[in-house]
Each structure stands twice: as structure tokens, then as C-alpha cells.
Design a protein around this motif. Structure first.
Motif, PDB file in Angstrom:
ATOM      1  N   VAL A  25       0.743  -1.190   0.009  1.00 12.67           N
ATOM      2  CA  VAL A  25      -0.026  -0.141   0.065  1.00 12.67           C
ATOM      3  C   VAL A  25       0.855   1.164  -0.220  1.00 12.67           C
ATOM      4  N   LYS A  29       0.287   3.708  -2.994  1.00 11.08           N
ATOM      5  CA  LYS A  29      -0.831   4.667  -2.662  1.00 11.08           C
ATOM      6  C   LYS A  29      -0.712   6.150  -3.294  1.00 11.08           C
ATOM      7  N   TYR A  33      -3.660   6.962  -5.719  1.00 10.16           N
ATOM      8  CA  TYR A  33      -4.538   8.217  -5.208  1.00 10.16           C
ATOM      9  C   TYR A  33      -4.483   9.325  -6.089  1.00 10.16           C
ATOM     10  N   GLU A  47     -10.125   9.499  -1.919  1.00 15.33           N
ATOM     11  CA  GLU A  47      -9.434   8.967  -1.033  1.00 15.33           C
ATOM     12  C   GLU A  47     -10.364   7.692  -0.797  1.00 15.33           C
ATOM     13  N   ALA A  50      -9.490   5.195  -3.613  1.00 13.32           N
ATOM     14  CA  ALA A  50      -8.002   4.741  -3.519  1.00 13.32           C
ATOM     15  C   ALA A  50      -8.215   3.587  -2.552  1.00 13.32           C
ATOM     16  N   GLN A  51      -8.845   3.881  -1.576  1.00 12.07           N
ATOM     17  CA  GLN A  51      -8.800   2.797  -0.318  1.00 12.07           C
ATOM     18  C   GLN A  51      -9.769   1.384  -0.863  1.00 12.07           C
ATOM     19  N   PHE A  54      -7.548  -0.435  -2.966  1.00 12.36           N
ATOM     20  CA  PHE A  54      -6.438  -1.668  -2.341  1.00 12.36           C
ATOM     21  C   PHE A  54      -7.268  -2.713  -1.698  1.00 12.36           C
ATOM     22  N   LEU A  55      -8.520  -2.638  -1.330  1.00 11.40           N
ATOM     23  CA  LEU A  55      -9.203  -3.585  -0.629  1.00 11.40           C
ATOM     24  C   LEU A  55      -9.488  -4.650  -1.804  1.00 11.40           C
ATOM     25  N   TYR A  58      -6.468  -6.294  -2.636  1.00 11.68           N
ATOM     26  CA  TYR A  58      -6.132  -7.635  -1.683  1.00 11.68           C
ATOM     27  C   TYR A  58      -6.987  -8.689  -1.434  1.00 11.68           C
ATOM     28  N   ARG A  81     -12.004   1.152 -10.844  1.00  4.51           N
ATOM     29  CA  ARG A  81     -12.729   1.564  -9.840  1.00  4.51           C
ATOM     30  C   ARG A  81     -13.021   2.949  -9.896  1.00  4.51           C
TER      31      ARG A  81
ATOM     32  N   PHE B  29      -3.771   6.949   5.493  1.00  3.14           N
ATOM     33  CA  PHE B  29      -4.404   6.131   4.529  1.00  3.14           C
ATOM     34  C   PHE B  29      -3.988   4.623   4.721  1.00  3.14           C
ATOM     35  N   VAL B  33      -6.836   1.364   5.280  1.00  2.46           N
ATOM     36  CA  VAL B  33      -6.790   0.306   4.628  1.00  2.46           C
ATOM     37  C   VAL B  33      -6.651  -0.994   5.311  1.00  2.46           C
ATOM     38  N   ILE B  37      -9.384  -3.937   6.001  1.00  2.00           N
ATOM     39  CA  ILE B  37      -9.181  -5.453   5.720  1.00  2.00           C
ATOM     40  C   ILE B  37      -9.448  -6.244   6.844  1.00  2.00           C
TER      41      ILE B  37
END
Lengths: 187, 139
Positions: A25, A29, A33, A47, A50-51, A54-55, A58, A81, B29, B33, B37
């Protein structure tokens, strides 16, 4: 960043080490972002996007085959996204059909940039990037900042390199035009 | 000449876009995240699928059923005759019911109406199912 450098952490994350994901991340990031900001044009929303990216990364990580660079794969998810977010809010992604700006020559553009004071330059450039249609901003960022080839960008944006070449040319013209307009606003 | 100008423009755009730099996400940030998770994986554990009847119960039931049928087929002599109770169903006048409906004719309009309703209902079931699937789908 090469795939080998990322692979060590990818393997750790797949084995269940959530904290190893924070390294990935931190590594990506800023770029994710930036792409989101330049597409959705709102910092808070970017924001969130962007989060969310990453979810998704993952969750999808066990399915990452390593056919492309990890970064390209992450940017593709970020791009999709952001597009989904724009569409969900009912904002139609702006595209340019009529080219209202002519291609400027380098000397002309350098003159424009020299008119801005040093402090002002960065701010003006960032604002100009936000004014571009999402596709244009993405191509310019990936090509000139991240130095990805058109072939690599085609994997991110799911378009042929030829189409992207045309878009890149138009994006440059558009950015040049916006910068000139900004200078006129200032005067 | 044109090629040189294009190269110069490439260099110029590269320079200004590098100068613009990247945007800075919020300071927390990465923490956000990672906590999202962790929350997600906790939720996944809470909502993890547990069968109502555990697999060992199915195995035991299967074995018992096999033993039961095995016993019936292998040792039929051991089973005595079973006397089932007899009931009188004469009170249920089937002929009368059929006669009652003898002159009844369903109007065409009503029939088509019911048919259309059935089709709409089937389509709606599919659409609602798809809609709810999307609502509860965790990507």
C-alpha cells in the motif's frame, strides 16, 4: 518497482500476513490516489476510491498470475474503480469530440510556463490536470510520470496502443490549451 | 523537423508532469486500508457458512438407512405383515364436483390475463433474484 521486489510481499500476504500488505500500500498509494483524484476530481471521494482499490487488490491477490507487472495490475484496478465511481454517481466521463485546441509548439508552451511564478507553477499544473477528461489525465500521468509504454497503458485502460497514441496526442493539446487559458485568466 | 518538434514536446510534457508530481493521500491512509481489511476478515469469519446439519450426522443417517434397507432386502421373512387402517372416502363426492364444473367455460380474456400475469410473475422473480443477489454480493 519490479515484480520480484513485490512478489516477496505478495507471497506473504497470500499466506495470511496482513501487515505485509501495508508495504505494498505504501509503495503504490500515491500513484493510485493521484489517478483517482485526477479522475473523480474530488479529494475526499478519491481517498475513498483509492482505499477501495486496495481492498479489491487484497481480495483479488490470490488470483494475480504475474502476467504483467504488479503495478500495472494495481493501476488497472484503480482506473476501473474510478470509472465505476464516476458512472455510479451519474457523472458521464467527459470525452472530447471536437478538438478546440491546436497543438502548441514547445517554445510557445515554455513561454506560457515561464509566466507563472515558481510557487504557482506546481499548483497551476495540478489544477490543469484535474480539468482534463479522466482518460486524458490517466494517459498523461501514466506515460509521462510513471513512464509506462503505450503497450503497458493499453493493459491498464483496456484500449489498443493505436487508440492511446491518438488520445495521448489530444491530451497533450488539451493540457497545453488549458495552461494557456489559465495564463490568460491570470492576466 | 516535425520529428524534432515532437521530441521536444515529449520532453516538455514529461518535465511539467513530473514537476506537477503526485497527490498526497491522507496521513492515515495505510492504517485505514489495513483496518478495513481486518474488519472485513472479521466479518467474513462471523458470516462464514456453517451447515445446519454437520456432515457426520449425514454419514450416520446414511449408514443407518443402508442398514435398515439391507435388513429389509436380506431378511424379508423376519418382517410380519403390517395392517394398515382402512378409511372410507365416500364422503368426497368426485362425480358431483365434476358435474358442477361441467358447464363452466373460462373466458378467453381471463385466460390470457392469467397467462400474462404468470409470465410477468416469472420475469419478476428472475429480476428480483438478480437484484437481491447484487445487493448482498460482497465483492
Amino acid at each position: 518497482m519490479s515484480l520480484q521486489q513485490d512478489q516477496y510481499y505478495i507471497d506473504k500476504v497470500i499466506k495470511g500476513d496482513t501487515n505485509a500488505f501495508s508495504v505494498l500500500v505504501d509503495r503504490y498509494k500515491h500513484m493510485v490516489y493521484t489517478l483517482a483524484v485526477r479522475m473523480v476530481r474530488n479529494n475526499e471521494e478519491a481517498e475513498e476510491v483509492a482505499q477501495d482499490t486496495f481492498l479489491k487488490v487484497y481480495k483479488a491477490l490470490p488470483g494475480f498470475k504475474g502476467d504483467s507487472k504488479f503495478s500495472t495490475w494495481v493501476y488497472k484496478i484503480a482506473y476501473n474503480r474510478s470509472l465505476d465511481y464516476i458512472k455510479r454517481l451519474g457523472r458521464v466521463p467527459e470525452t472530447t469530440l471536437i478538438e478546440e485546441y491546436a497543438e502548441h509548439n514547445k517554445a510557445n508552451l515554455e513561454d506560457v510556463m515561464d509566466q507563472f511564478e515558481m510557487d504557482d507553477r506546481k499548483y497551476t499544473l495540478k489544477k490543469a490536470m484535474k480539468k482534463l477528461p479522466p482518460d486524458y489525465a490517466t494517459i498523461l500521468t501514466l506515460h509521462y510520470f510513471e513512464e509506462l509504454s503505450l503497450k503497458e497503458i493499453s493493459k491498464v485502460m483496456d484500449a489498443s496502443p493505436d487508440t492511446l497514441k491518438v488520445k495521448l496526442f489530444r491530451a497533450r493539446k488539451r493540457l497545453g490549451g488549458i495552461l494557456k487559458d489559465k495564463l490568460q485568466e491570470k492576466i | 523537423m516535425e520529428k524534432d518538434e515532437n521530441k521536444a514536446l515529449e520532453a516538455f510534457y514529461k518535465e511539467i508532469i513530473q514537476e506537477a508530481g503526485l497527490e498526497e493521500p491522507s496521513a492515515n491512509f495505510t492504517t485505514s486500508v489495513i483496518s478495513k481489511i481486518q474488519k472485513d476478515s472479521q466479518r467474513a469469519r462471523i458470516f462464514s457458512y456453517n451447515p445446519l446439519i454437520p456432515s457426520y450426522v449425514w454419514w450416520v443417517s446414511g449408514v443407518l438407512l443402508a442398514v435398515f434397507f439391507g435388513y429389509i432386502f436380506i431378511e424379508p421373512k423376519n418382517l410380519g405383515s403390517v395392517n394398515l387402517p382402512t378409511w372410507n372416502f365416500d364422503f368426497f363426492n368426485v362425480d358431483g364436483l365434476i358435474n358442477m364444473l361441467n358447464g363452466f367455460k373460462l373466458p378467453d380474456a381471463l385466460m390470457y390475463g392469467f397467462l400474462s400475469l404468470a409470465i410477468f410473475f416469472s420475469v419478476q422473480v428472475y429480476l428480483l433474484k438478480t437484484h437481491w443477489n447484487k445487493q448482498f454480493n460482497i465483492e
